[in-house]
Design a protein around this motif. Structure first.
Motif, PDB file in Angstrom:
ATOM      1  N   GLN A 291      10.341 -31.124 -21.129  1.00  0.00           N
ATOM      2  CA  GLN A 291       9.049 -30.481 -20.919  1.00  0.00           C
ATOM      3  C   GLN A 291       9.218 -28.969 -20.774  1.00  0.00           C
ATOM      4  O   GLN A 291       8.409 -28.196 -21.278  1.00  0.00           O
TER       5      GLN A 291
ATOM      6  N   TYR B 245       6.496 -23.204 -26.828  1.00  0.00           N
ATOM      7  CA  TYR B 245       5.094 -22.849 -26.992  1.00  0.00           C
ATOM      8  C   TYR B 245       4.854 -21.403 -26.583  1.00  0.00           C
ATOM      9  O   TYR B 245       4.141 -20.668 -27.271  1.00  0.00           O
TER      10      TYR B 245
ATOM     11  N   VAL C 246      -0.539 -21.727 -33.901  1.00  0.00           N
ATOM     12  CA  VAL C 246      -1.007 -23.110 -34.004  1.00  0.00           C
ATOM     13  C   VAL C 246      -0.199 -23.881 -35.039  1.00  0.00           C
ATOM     14  O   VAL C 246       0.069 -25.073 -34.875  1.00  0.00           O
TER      15      VAL C 246
ATOM     16  N   CYS D 185       2.982 -24.958 -33.228  1.00  0.00           N
ATOM     17  CA  CYS D 185       2.756 -25.843 -32.082  1.00  0.00           C
ATOM     18  C   CYS D 185       1.629 -26.783 -32.454  1.00  0.00           C
ATOM     19  O   CYS D 185       0.459 -26.432 -32.350  1.00  0.00           O
TER      20      CYS D 185
ATOM     21  N   THR E 168       0.424 -29.500 -31.153  1.00  0.00           N
ATOM     22  CA  THR E 168      -0.420 -30.141 -30.152  1.00  0.00           C
ATOM     23  C   THR E 168      -1.135 -29.074 -29.328  1.00  0.00           C
ATOM     24  O   THR E 168      -0.669 -27.947 -29.208  1.00  0.00           O
ATOM     25  N   ARG E 169      -2.269 -29.452 -28.779  1.00  0.00           N
ATOM     26  CA  ARG E 169      -3.097 -28.562 -27.952  1.00  0.00           C
ATOM     27  C   ARG E 169      -3.386 -27.261 -28.682  1.00  0.00           C
ATOM     28  O   ARG E 169      -3.146 -26.162 -28.180  1.00  0.00           O
ATOM     29  N   THR E 170      -3.922 -27.398 -29.866  1.00  0.00           N
ATOM     30  CA  THR E 170      -4.090 -26.236 -30.735  1.00  0.00           C
ATOM     31  C   THR E 170      -5.104 -25.235 -30.199  1.00  0.00           C
ATOM     32  O   THR E 170      -4.923 -24.034 -30.367  1.00  0.00           O
TER      33      THR E 170
ATOM     34  N   LEU F 142      -5.753 -24.512 -27.055  1.00  0.00           N
ATOM     35  CA  LEU F 142      -5.106 -23.741 -25.986  1.00  0.00           C
ATOM     36  C   LEU F 142      -4.079 -22.761 -26.544  1.00  0.00           C
ATOM     37  O   LEU F 142      -3.955 -21.634 -26.057  1.00  0.00           O
ATOM     38  N   VAL F 143      -3.353 -23.181 -27.562  1.00  0.00           N
ATOM     39  CA  VAL F 143      -2.359 -22.297 -28.181  1.00  0.00           C
ATOM     40  C   VAL F 143      -3.057 -21.122 -28.869  1.00  0.00           C
ATOM     41  O   VAL F 143      -2.639 -19.967 -28.741  1.00  0.00           O
TER      42      VAL F 143
ATOM     43  N   GLY G 172      -7.554 -21.958 -33.389  1.00  0.00           N
ATOM     44  CA  GLY G 172      -7.250 -23.208 -32.701  1.00  0.00           C
ATOM     45  C   GLY G 172      -8.115 -24.352 -33.173  1.00  0.00           C
ATOM     46  O   GLY G 172      -7.651 -25.482 -33.334  1.00  0.00           O
TER      47      GLY G 172
ATOM     48  N   THR H 252      -6.600 -27.830 -35.945  1.00  0.00           N
ATOM     49  CA  THR H 252      -6.408 -29.176 -35.420  1.00  0.00           C
ATOM     50  C   THR H 252      -5.991 -30.117 -36.524  1.00  0.00           C
ATOM     51  O   THR H 252      -6.352 -29.947 -37.677  1.00  0.00           O
TER      52      THR H 252
END
Length: 147
Positions: free
Chosen positions: A8, A15, A71, A74, A76-78, A80-81, A132, A136
Motif C-alpha cells: 500500500q 500515485y 490518470v 494510475c 484506479t481512483r481516476t 482523485l488522481v 479524471g 475512467t
C-alpha cells in the motif's frame, strides 16, 4: 486478497509521483499555451481584453493534459488522481505568483488580485477533474451467451 502495508505504501508513493509529474507537465503545457496566446495578442489576432480568458484557457488545457498524464498511469481512483494533479498544478502557479509578487514588491507592478487567484484555482481543478472523469475505465461489453 489483502495487500500488505508495504504494498500500500509503494502504491501511494507511485500515485504521488505521477500526480506531481502530472502537475509539472500541466505547468509546461500552460506555459506553451500562454506563449501562443501572447503571440496572437501581440500580432493583433486577438484583442488585449482577452488576456485573462487566455490565462484561464491555458490553465484548463494544462490541467486536462497533466491530469490525463497522471490518470493514464494510475488506473484506479481516476477522479482523485486528476484532481490531485490539478491541485499540484495550482500550487506550482501559486508559488510562482507569490515569488513574482515578492520580487516585484519594490516596483509598481501588480501581481494580481484574489479574483484572478480564485479563477485560476477553479480552472486548474476543473481541468484535472475533466481528465479524471474522461479517464475512467469503461466497462467491457459482456459477451452474450448463445442458447
Amino acid at each position: 486478497m489483502q495487500k500488505t502495508e508495504a504494498e500500500q505504501g509503494q502504491n501511494l508513493v507511485y500515485y504521488a509521483a505521477w500526480i506531481v509529474l502530472g502537475g509539472v507537465a500541466a505547468m509546461i503545457v500552460c506555459i506553451l499555451v500562454l506563449l501562443v496566446g501572447s503571440i496572437l495578442i501581440s500580432r493583433g489576432v486577438v484583442g488585449e481584453g482577452a488576456m485573462h480568458q487566455t490565462a484561464l484557457i491555458a490553465c484548463v488545457l494544462g490541467g486536462i493534459f497533466g491530469g490525463h498524464m497522471a490518470v493514464k498511469r494510475c488506473a484506479t481512483r481516476t477522479l482523485l488522481v486528476g484532481l490531485g494533479a490539478g491541485v499540484v498544478f495550482f500550487l506550482i502557479l501559486l508559488t510562482i505568483g507569490t515569488l513574482g509578487g515578492m520580487l516585484a514588491a519594490n516596483s509598481n507592478a501588480n501581481a494580481g488580485g484574489s479574483g484572478s487567484t480564485i479563477g485560476t484555482c477553479c480552472a486548474c481543478l476543473c481541468g484535472g477533474a475533466i481528465a479524471g472523469l474522461l479517464g475512467t475505465k469503461q466497462s467491457k461489453p459482456r459477451k452474450k451467451r448463445r442458447k
